[in-house]
Scaffold this motif. Sequence first.
Motif, short mmCIF file in Angstrom:
data_model
loop_
_atom_site.label_atom_id
_atom_site.label_comp_id
_atom_site.label_asym_id
_atom_site.label_seq_id
_atom_site.Cartn_x
_atom_site.Cartn_y
_atom_site.Cartn_z
N ASP A 193 0.81 -1.22 0.00
CA ASP A 193 0.00 0.00 0.00
C ASP A 193 0.85 1.27 0.00
O ASP A 193 0.37 2.33 -0.41
CB ASP A 193 -0.94 0.03 1.21
CG ASP A 193 -2.08 -0.98 1.10
OD1 ASP A 193 -2.30 -1.52 0.00
OD2 ASP A 193 -2.73 -1.22 2.13
N ASN A 194 2.09 1.18 0.48
CA ASN A 194 2.91 2.37 0.65
C ASN A 194 4.11 2.45 -0.28
O ASN A 194 4.93 3.36 -0.15
CB ASN A 194 3.37 2.47 2.10
CG ASN A 194 2.21 2.76 3.03
OD1 ASN A 194 1.53 3.76 2.86
ND2 ASN A 194 1.96 1.87 3.96
N LEU A 195 4.23 1.47 -1.18
CA LEU A 195 5.38 1.47 -2.09
C LEU A 195 4.95 1.68 -3.53
O LEU A 195 3.86 1.29 -3.92
CB LEU A 195 6.14 0.15 -1.99
CG LEU A 195 6.80 -0.17 -0.66
CD1 LEU A 195 7.51 -1.52 -0.75
CD2 LEU A 195 7.78 0.91 -0.25
N ILE A 196 5.83 2.26 -4.30
CA ILE A 196 5.65 2.36 -5.74
C ILE A 196 6.18 1.04 -6.30
O ILE A 196 7.37 0.76 -6.21
CB ILE A 196 6.41 3.56 -6.32
CG1 ILE A 196 5.87 4.85 -5.71
CG2 ILE A 196 6.33 3.57 -7.84
CD1 ILE A 196 6.69 6.08 -6.01
N LEU A 197 5.29 0.23 -6.85
CA LEU A 197 5.65 -1.12 -7.28
C LEU A 197 5.58 -1.30 -8.79
O LEU A 197 5.75 -2.41 -9.28
CB LEU A 197 4.72 -2.14 -6.60
CG LEU A 197 4.78 -2.14 -5.07
CD1 LEU A 197 3.70 -3.04 -4.50
CD2 LEU A 197 6.15 -2.59 -4.60
N TRP A 198 5.32 -0.26 -9.52
CA TRP A 198 5.23 -0.37 -10.97
C TRP A 198 6.49 0.22 -11.59
O TRP A 198 7.24 0.93 -10.95
CB TRP A 198 3.98 0.32 -11.48
CG TRP A 198 3.94 1.79 -11.17
CD1 TRP A 198 4.42 2.81 -11.93
CD2 TRP A 198 3.41 2.41 -9.98
NE1 TRP A 198 4.22 4.01 -11.31
CE2 TRP A 198 3.60 3.79 -10.11
CE3 TRP A 198 2.78 1.92 -8.84
CZ2 TRP A 198 3.20 4.70 -9.14
CZ3 TRP A 198 2.39 2.82 -7.87
CH2 TRP A 198 2.59 4.20 -8.03
N ARG B 33 9.87 1.88 -4.08
CA ARG B 33 10.22 3.15 -3.45
C ARG B 33 9.03 3.61 -2.62
O ARG B 33 7.89 3.51 -3.06
CB ARG B 33 10.56 4.20 -4.52
CG ARG B 33 11.87 3.91 -5.22
CD ARG B 33 12.29 4.94 -6.25
NE ARG B 33 11.26 5.22 -7.22
CZ ARG B 33 10.52 6.34 -7.27
NH1 ARG B 33 10.70 7.30 -6.40
NH2 ARG B 33 9.60 6.50 -8.20
N ASP B 34 9.30 4.11 -1.43
CA ASP B 34 8.26 4.56 -0.52
C ASP B 34 7.63 5.84 -1.07
O ASP B 34 8.33 6.80 -1.38
CB ASP B 34 8.85 4.82 0.87
CG ASP B 34 7.80 5.03 1.93
OD1 ASP B 34 6.83 5.78 1.68
OD2 ASP B 34 7.94 4.45 3.01
N MET B 35 6.30 5.82 -1.20
CA MET B 35 5.58 6.98 -1.75
C MET B 35 5.69 8.21 -0.87
O MET B 35 5.58 9.33 -1.36
CB MET B 35 4.10 6.64 -1.93
CG MET B 35 3.83 5.74 -3.08
SD MET B 35 2.06 5.55 -3.34
CE MET B 35 1.85 3.85 -2.88
N MET B 36 5.88 8.03 0.42
CA MET B 36 5.86 9.16 1.34
C MET B 36 7.25 9.73 1.63
O MET B 36 7.37 10.78 2.22
CB MET B 36 5.21 8.75 2.66
CG MET B 36 3.83 8.14 2.47
SD MET B 36 2.81 9.08 1.34
CE MET B 36 1.80 9.94 2.48
N GLU B 37 8.28 9.05 1.20
CA GLU B 37 9.65 9.50 1.45
C GLU B 37 10.15 10.32 0.27
O GLU B 37 9.44 10.56 -0.68
CB GLU B 37 10.56 8.28 1.66
CG GLU B 37 10.23 7.45 2.89
CD GLU B 37 10.50 8.17 4.19
OE1 GLU B 37 11.47 8.95 4.26
OE2 GLU B 37 9.75 7.95 5.15
#
Length: 172
Positions: free
Chosen positions: A12-17, A124-128
């Motif tokens: 839910d919190n990572l960019i996976l594409w 990559r973490d979407m919030m970082e």
Amino acid sequence: MDKEQFLQGLKDNLILWDVGRMFHTRLSDAILEDLAALGIESADRELTTRKDCEEVALLIVAQRRNMDEALYSDCMAELREIKDDMKWLASKTGKRVMAIERWLVAARQKAKESFPYNEIVMGRDMMEEPDNLVVGIVAETREECNTIQNTIESWYPPIEPNYKVYIVSEQR
């Protein structure tokens, strides 16, 4: 927290594409079709430099009288987007993020092949900050997790990964 909650929280919190697919290097198919219907086919090409964009912009400006205002506006807007993408990709941050993204695409495939029985989530973490790397690992034991981490390190990630681990044997 169980294994499924751990994995879902990561996902839910990572960019996976593959973020590389988000960048434009050509006008959209719809615009190219509209231009082709007007006999303007030389705009159908990869736009990889600022000069490429300027050439297509000059072509569109020269043909403006043959197109309606909406098509002209759409063409110019897409060219601006392509130029913005080029500018970001050429930036220091863009280069770092794309190095991470290229590594991620290859590492995800290697992880599937090397550890088919483990859940490994990389992104990559979407919030970082945009140039971060998170590796989530579900392993039966701490030793298995260490083996996975050491293997991932041997793939030379472009930045230090932030590992998040779930050890099944420690949850019982």
